[in-house]
Design an enzyme around this catalytic site. Structure first.
Site, short mmCIF file in Angstrom:
data_model
loop_
_atom_site.label_atom_id
_atom_site.label_comp_id
_atom_site.label_asym_id
_atom_site.label_seq_id
_atom_site.Cartn_x
_atom_site.Cartn_y
_atom_site.Cartn_z
N ASP A 1321 -20.24 29.27 -30.75
CA ASP A 1321 -19.27 28.60 -29.88
C ASP A 1321 -19.86 28.34 -28.50
OD1 ASP A 1321 -16.42 27.92 -28.95
OD2 ASP A 1321 -16.92 29.62 -27.67
N ASP A 1413 -15.18 27.30 -37.81
CA ASP A 1413 -15.88 28.55 -37.49
C ASP A 1413 -17.24 28.62 -38.16
OD1 ASP A 1413 -13.69 29.30 -36.04
OD2 ASP A 1413 -12.86 30.65 -37.56
N GLU A 1416 -19.93 26.59 -36.34
CA GLU A 1416 -20.43 27.30 -35.17
C GLU A 1416 -21.30 28.49 -35.56
OE1 GLU A 1416 -16.81 26.35 -32.01
OE2 GLU A 1416 -16.69 28.11 -33.29
#
Length: 1477
Positions: A1321, A1413, A1416
């Site tokens: 992230d 998710d 990332e």
């Protein structure tokens, strides 16, 4: 079978004796009434009613008001309205009886258990004792440091509110209350300390008190009295007993609180009475006391008539109705398992109609989520069901038509239901208003009975409602919150409801008025349940009816055993001494009592493991370990597709059970725990305790044994901190006045800052510290004044640091040998203004003379309105010092003063020793090589001597570079433009001319009438002139609005009335630019000092941009760099946290990152470094600006300090400057210089000082840890395909496995991707911002942020994951996740097939967050695998992510939420008060 009236006393007689030290059993009033009513059993349920009344209409006069059972007549209660008020009892102040006062006196002397029958006023004794303890506490507080208070412990949440109200009404004490739903998220040591110090008593559930003790929030030595309501539960592993066992008995004798227990039935088991009573006294460390005259209690405590009514079992030969439908169509559906189970029980016990009603109402309630009767089911339960099967079953049940109830039809209703309705018909037709309770075992049984009663017209007088517990497991249980419980009880009190259908929640504790009917629809299983439910029938002539299945031997034997237990206890009590009894005098008033209860669990009395945290006294016990492990796992980061729980597995080997525990993959401890014990329960507790201790040592649990979500010790408390004015520290609203260190200006003493010896400004080998100004002996600097800083208590430490860094400076002595001359250095200020001449008038080149060689100043721009070409200014340092005698130096001083006085229309003064620099005009046609001979000494001399000769009217053309002064009109200055020999004073005003002479006959006429001047020569030529503008800010690209010309501003002048001004036009025009030039130079020199202070080498132009606020109105400001720097800071802080905290999960890392990058932390770092001194925040103001050390006779020192040497900055501005500096450093030297700048700006990086240290630290730390991923896990991986997707070849495939593993994977040997997702992230955010920063160089920060948000949100990344095929490699075990991904893929496919996949086509789709998710986390895995090489991850980003962004995320089609557009627009106009409700 007829149960005997009493058990044999002879066989169970017990002589009084003591059980252990000072612990003895005592009488029990509830079981020692020799006049207890006979229980009559109906042999044949058919004779419940005489046959002649079977078809009687309820309410008819022929209906007898009596039961006729086996020839014995039992009257139905007659109207006793004269004795019993119709209104329900309300809470009121209580008056004590004699026996209550006697028990109070005993309670004051020792720990006691007050055993009194229901309704005999135990609560009043407790209230009086609490008040006595408060009086004692006030006396002892005078000599004791510790404050103590009372805790009133109950077992059920509704009783918390009820008992709190009772205590408050009957005392003036400060009463608080706690229950789990109110305080769990707010628990901390401070909350409990405040309660102890501010309150006298707190009513709470026992579990809350036990948890507070276990977490070390409160200790036994802070309690003066513990009141246990319904204390008979204090056995085995009940919460009451655990409080005593784990903490009370471990507390030193002198620090233990007093104990007061209350109960109506001290025997809470079917075992031996002696053992039960002994155990209770031992567990509570108290003696049992009761009233002396038991019979006299009957004067105000009525006993019910007990009746048993038998019913025949329900004979079912075949299924029918909705039950048959469910079995045929949905029997094997897991989603309907709970419904089918409930339907089966209801069908076989109550009948087909009740089953149909349950099934249909079940779906009605579940589909709406709530009903009038509070049957609620959680959304999470709904999500676990198969939606298709659920909808189909719902439609089938709702389409079924339920027949009208026929109570005579045995195929529709069981005989048990029929008997219930018959009883209710009799009571509903009585003259006495019904007030009754039906006790059932299951919640859904209660609702079915309520629906049935409401559907019977014969029972219209009965207003029924359900009272169930507030906890329920599974969708088969209807949940009722404590607020709804209180609502139902309130209706029962005021008569809106006259029949409660209740579970065991109504057996004890709740404030329910005496009933004339209590009916056990489902039989009891324990003695306490039997006694407490019977105690609800306290109305005069009340009936206690038990429905019992005919031939149920087990139920008959249970009742027989319970009656025998009563006989045993009665005989035992009668033999005890009189001093354990309180005397009773019958009274007329009717007291009431409140109490609660619960069931017991299995308990290991011989196992007592205990782990204590020394610092807080928090404890891990066998009974607390399992819930503690579950609570820890519940706080771990998770998504909607997994529920993180500990995995317990138990196997039996010989006579031993071996239990194994594995924590979720993102727990701080990853090892597998194993323990063995003689029982499965004990093995589970032991292994949980072992894991809990390991979590504590691994910092997964705090010293209070709370899960560590945030580590407060890292960077202080993250809660918003307020200053004394209520402004949040670090916010935009909070502003302060700071000292402004103008490099070319003076400090508070008036000494030029640039000449102080310890202020060093360098560039290369040049010493910029001494470049400007000279030293004055004996003068000292003054530190920042407190009054100017508006210091708050919260910033006291920062102020101290600032002062410590700004001591009084030691001044250098003047060289006594050089008093007769000065050595100055030349700096040529070059420009290109003459490349675009305006009417042939040039700008003069100028030279700056300083005491030391001038540092290199990057070229910069000036913005002139009348210039069509770009204006660039450069400074060229000659590098050679020139000597000037004092006469020459003084001439240069006077010249400089005259120049700045002229352009500002002020009369400045400045002594030679205070001059910071000198201005020197250069001759025309000079080249790059300049020296003393390049100086225009003629210009200097003319200005110094202030020569103002008259004009030579015959030779006006020689004045093309001169300024003329109109003596006829206030000495106005004009630029000589040309001689107009075609015009004279007598010439008429030109046509179309709108100057000052417009409307007059000629120029001479205007002079005569307005200026009172008459020309002496009417033939002299006129002069055409141009007016001077005022000094403007030429550093701002925004066009300056020129002031309107004065009405008397001239375009033509008569030479006769004019003189020459000493300063030439070319020099005057250049001088007009000098404020802007010198202001820019000053700002550059200040950021050079920042470079020196931070020991960085950031490009001066970039650093100047970083230290320039938008309010300075310059051509650049920090806003774009702040956006870049903010992302870079997040990036490097994320790397550091990922490496340095290998055991912290994503949630902890996220909170720690917020601490590091929040504005409050950055602001404080800027304060410590005193960056505010170097910030350019104010635009050029011609009224305020002046050269350093120049003075006016009208100056006020305090005004100068605040206007010229201070500036107001917000906390947010200082934080933004820090971020912008990191952005400038990254642009100047990549990630290496960016990291160096971050460290210099006091961002914590431990021992890391270079970028390579990231990988070195990571490799070293991981070598000391156990491998998080096992080699066997690679079997799930298709590495070749993943490398094709990402364009990167992995060296460590196990990192990829971790990056793809979801937390739902069972028994995984791999940690889930959450930590790598956290790292990715931060990486992705910076990669995207860096990409946008370079692609859109002209975009303002707000627009750039909008595009960034369009690139990094969950929807776009989830769509990208699907498009590149990364979703196929996710390792998970969640059918819900699989369904969500499949559904999303179908929607995307439909959009693509329709050709609508343009722009952000995913914006309205429901994208599973797991997909974003994983993108990332894979990016994070690449970064780690490459050795934290930024170039590598940049290439991978360019390979598989950038093409997607370029294709779909375009500024012109970007979708921005309207709310964000609104807030952004308001922020631009500095509106920070928007509130969204």
């Amino acid at each position: 079978m007829t149960v005997p009236r009493h058990g044999s006393s002879s066989s169970n007689g017990i002589s009084p004796k003591k059980f252990g030290t000072e612990l003895t059993s005592s009488p029990f009033s509830a079981y020692t009434n020799p006049n207890a009513p006979i229980i009559t059993v109906v042999k044949n349920s058919g004779v419940f009613l005489d046959s002649e009344y079977d078809n009687a209409i309820p309410g008819s006069l022929a209906m007898p008001m009596e039961f006729i059972i086996d020839g014995e007549v039992l009257d139905v209660p007659e109207n006793t309205s004269e004795e019993e008020p119709k209104d329900a009892p309300q809470l009121k102040a209580l008056d004590p009886r004699e026996y209550q006062l006697e028990l109070l006196e005993k309670a004051k002397k020792e720990n006691i258990i007050a055993v009194l029958d229901t309704g005999s006023g135990k609560t009043l004794i407790a209230v009086m004792l609490i008040k006595e303890m408060e009086v004692t506490e006030k006396i002892e507080r005078e000599t004791r440091k510790k404050t103590k208070f009372t805790v009133f412990l109950v077992s059920r949440v509704p009783l918390v509110f009820q008992q709190k109200e009772v205590i408050a009404i009957n005392s003036d004490l400060r009463v608080n209350y706690l229950c789990g739903e109110l305080v769990w998220d707010q628990w901390n040591k401070k909350m409990w300390d405040n309660m102890i110090n501010e309150d006298d008593v707190c009513v709470m559930t026992a579990q809350i008190f036990l948890d507070a003790l276990r977490h070390g929030f409160i200790h036994m030595d802070r309690i003066n009295l513990m009141v246990f309501d319904e204390c008979h539960h204090a056995t085995k592993s009940h919460t009451f007993n655990l409080i005593m066992r784990e903490f009370y008995h471990r507390c030193p004798q002198q620090d233990r609180p007093k104990i007061f227990g209350m109960t109506a039935s001290p025997m809470n088991s079917r075992g031996r009475a002696e053992e039960s009573l002994y155990t209770l006294e031992k567990n509570l460390d108290a003696k049992i006391f009761t009233s002396q005259n038991l019979t006299s209690l009957q004067a105000f405590v009525y006993k019910p008539t007990e009746i048993i009514v038998e019913y025949t079992p329900y004979s079912v030969y075949e299924s029918k109705g909705l039950y048959k439908l469910l079995l045929e169509r949905f029997y094997d559906q897991p989603s309907l398992k709970n419904l089918i189970t409930a339907a089966r029980w209801t069908y076989h016990q109550l009948g087909s109609w009740c089953c149909d009603a349950l099934c249909q109402k079940w779906f009605d309630t579940f589909s709406t989520g709530a009903s009038d009767d509070d049957m609620n089911n959680s959304e999470d339960e709904l999500l676990q069901l198969n939606v298709d099967n659920w909808v189909a079953a719902k439609e089938a049940c709702q389409s079924y038509s339920i027949p009208q109830p026929n109570l005579e039809d045995p195929s529709m209703f069981s005989n048990k239901i029929q008997r219930l309705i018959q009883i209710l018909k009799i009571f509903s037709s009585s003259k006495v208003p019904l007030c009754g309770i039906i006790f059932v075992e299951r919640r859904y049984t209660a609702y079915v009975l309520m629906w049935l009663i409401r559907s019977c017209a014969e029972l219209s007088n009965i207003k029924s409602a359900v009272l169930a517990g507030h906890q329920a497991n599974g969708v088969s249980e209807a949940k009722m919150g404590y607020k709804n419980q209180n609502r139902v009880i309130s209706k029962f009190r005021n008569g809106e409801v006259n029949l409660l259908i209740a579970t065991n929640v109504a057996e004890e504790g709740l404030d329910i008025q005496p009933c004339n009917l209590v009916l056990r629809f489902d039989t009891f299983h324990t003695l306490i349940s039997y006694v407490q439910s019977r105690g609800r029938a306290r109305h005069k002539d009340s009936k206690y009816i038990i429905l019992m299945e005919k031939g149920d031997v087990a139920a008959e034997r249970l009742l027989y055993e319970l009656r025998q237990s009563e006989n045993v206890v009665r005989d035992w009590c009668n033999a005890l001494p009189a001093d354990r009894k309180a005397s009773v005098n019958a009274m007329d008033d009717d007291p009431f009592d409140l109490y609660c209860g619960d069931e017991d669990d299995e308990y290991d009395d011989d196992v007592d493991d205990f782990f204590l945290v020394p610092s807080t006294q928090a404890a891990i016990t066998l009974n607390s370990a399992v819930p503690l492990i579950h609570h820890y796992c519940s706080t771990l980061p998770k998504d909607e597709y997994c529920d993180l729980k500990p995995e317990f597995s138990c196997v039996k080997e010989l006579d031993t059970f071996i239990c194994t525990l594995k924590l979720p993959s993102n727990a701080v401890v990853q090892e597998t725990f194993t323990e063995a014990a003689r029982s499965k329960t004990l093995a589970k507790k032991l292994v949980a305790m072992k894991a809990a201790i390991a979590l504590y040592h691994a910092k997964g649990l705090s010293d209070h044994l709370m899960p560590i979500v945030v580590k407060p010790e890292m960077l202080g408390d993250m809660a918003p901190q307020m200053d004394r004015k209520g402004n949040i520290i670090g916010s935009r609203k909070r502003r302060k006045v700071y000292k402004k260190k103008t490099w070319l200006s003076m400090d508070d003493t008036g000494v030029p800052i640039a000449i102080r010896a310890n202020e060093t400004h360098s560039s290369g080998d040049n010493n910029a510290a001494e470049a400007l100004g000279q030293l004055t002996p004996g003068e000292q600097n003054i530190s920042i004044l407190a009054d100017a800083m508006e210091n708050d208590d919260t910033d006291a430490n920062l102020v101290a640091e600032e002062r410590s860094q700004d001591p009084s400076d030691e001044m250098m002595d003047v060289d006594d040998t050089n008093h007769d001359h000065l050595t100055l250095y030349l700096t040529h200020i070059k420009h290109n203004l003459n490349d675009d001449l305006d009417a042939g008038i040039q700008y003069r080149d100028i030279c700056l003379l300083t005491y030391k060689e001038f540092p290199v100043i990057p070229a910069f721009h000036l913005y002139l309105q009348n210039k069509t070409t770009e204006t660039i200014v450069r400074t060229v340092s000659i590098g050679q010092g020139y000597t000037f005698d004092l006469e020459e130096a003084d001439m240069l001083r006077k010249y400089t003063i005259q120049i700045f006085s002229a352009i500002s229309n002020k009369s400045y003064e400045c002594d030679l020793e205070d001059m910071p620099y000198f201005l020197v005009p250069l001759k025309f046609d000079i080249h790059d090589e300049i020296d003393r001979d390049s100086f225009d000494w003629t210009e200097i001399g003319r200005v110094v001597e202030n020569l103002t000769p008259k004009l030579d009217i015959e030779n006006l053309d020689q004045y093309t570079d001169r300024v003329v002064v109109d003596h006829s009109d206030s000495l106005r200055r004009y630029i000589f433009h040309q001689a107009r020999r075609d015009m004279t004073p007598a010439s008429e005003i030109p046509s179309g001319y709108h100057g000052r002479e417009d409307g007059y006959k000629n120029f001479a006429d205007y002079y005569e009438q307005v200026l009172s001047r008459t020309p002496g020569n009417m033939d002299q030529p006129m002069m055409e002139v141009r007016r001077f503008t005022k000094v403007l800010n030429y550093l701002s690209p925004i066009a300056n609005v020129e002031a309107k010309a004065p009405k008397r501003s001239a375009q033509y002048l008569i030479p006769e009335f004019c003189e020459l001004y000493p300063i030439s036009t070319s020099m005057y025009r250049t001088a007009m630019l000098m404020p802007s030039i010198m202001m820019h130079i000053d700002a550059v020199l200040l950021v050079k000092e920042v470079n020196e202070k931070l020991e960085t080498n950031i490009d001066d132009t970039l650093l100047l941009e970083a230290f320039t606020t938008p309010s300075a109105n310059m051509d650049t400001n920090y806003e774009r760099l702040e956006t870049l720097g903010d992302s870079f800071l997040k990036f490097v802080a994320t790397i550091r946290l990922y490496i340095m905290f290998p055991h912290s999960h994503e949630g902890q890392l996220h909170c720690q990152r917020i601490r590091i990058i929040c504005n409050k932390a950055l602001y404080r770092g800027a304060r410590r470094l005193q960056l505010y001194k170097h910030i350019s925040s104010q635009p050029l103001n011609r009224r305020r600006w002046r050269p350093p050390h120049f003075k006016l006779s009208t100056d006020n020192e305090e005004d100068l300090r605040m206007k010229l040497r201070r500036h107001s900055l917000s906390d947010k501005t200082l934080a933004d400057i820090v971020e912008a500096t990191m952005g400038a450093a990254y642009l100047a030297g990549g990630v290496e210089l960016g990291l160096k700048a971050a460290i210099a700006l006091q961002i914590p990086f431990d021992h890391i000082t270079e970028w390579k240290h990231f990988n070195e630290t990571y490799t070293e730390s991981r070598a000391q840890l156990k491998a998080r991923v096992k080699e066997t896990s690679k079997r799930h991986l298709k590495l070749d395909h993943l490398e094709e997707i990402t364009g990167y070849r992995f060296r460590n495939p196990l990192l990829v496995v971790e990056a793809l593993t979801h937390a739902s994977a069972p028994n995984s040997t791999v940690p889930c991707y959450q930590r790598l997702e956290f790292l990715g992230d931060g990486i992705l955010d910076f990669l995207v911002v860096n990409y946008l920063f370079r692609k859109y160089p002209d975009y303002e920060p707000g627009r750039m942020t909008d595009i960034k948000d369009g690139c990094v949100n969950n929807r776009v990344l989830g769509t990208m994951c699907l498009e590149i095929g990364l979703n196929k490699h996710i390792i998970h075990f969640s059918s819900k996740l699989m369904g969500a991904i499949t559904q999303f893929a179908r929607e995307v496919e439909l959009i693509k097939d329709s050709g609508e996949d343009v722009g952000e086509y995913w914006s309205d789709l429901d994208v599973p967050k797991v997909l974003s998710d994983v993108v990332e986390s894979v990016l994070g895995a690449i970064f780690v695998d490459s050795g934290f090489d930024f170039d590598t991850v940049q290439k991978s980003f360019n390979f598989f992510m950038l093409p997607f962004f370029d294709k779909y995320v375009q500024p012109d089609i970007l979708k921005v939420h309207p709310l964000k557009t609104l807030t952004t627009g308001l922020q631009k106009i500095h509106c920070d008060g928007l509130l969204l409700r």
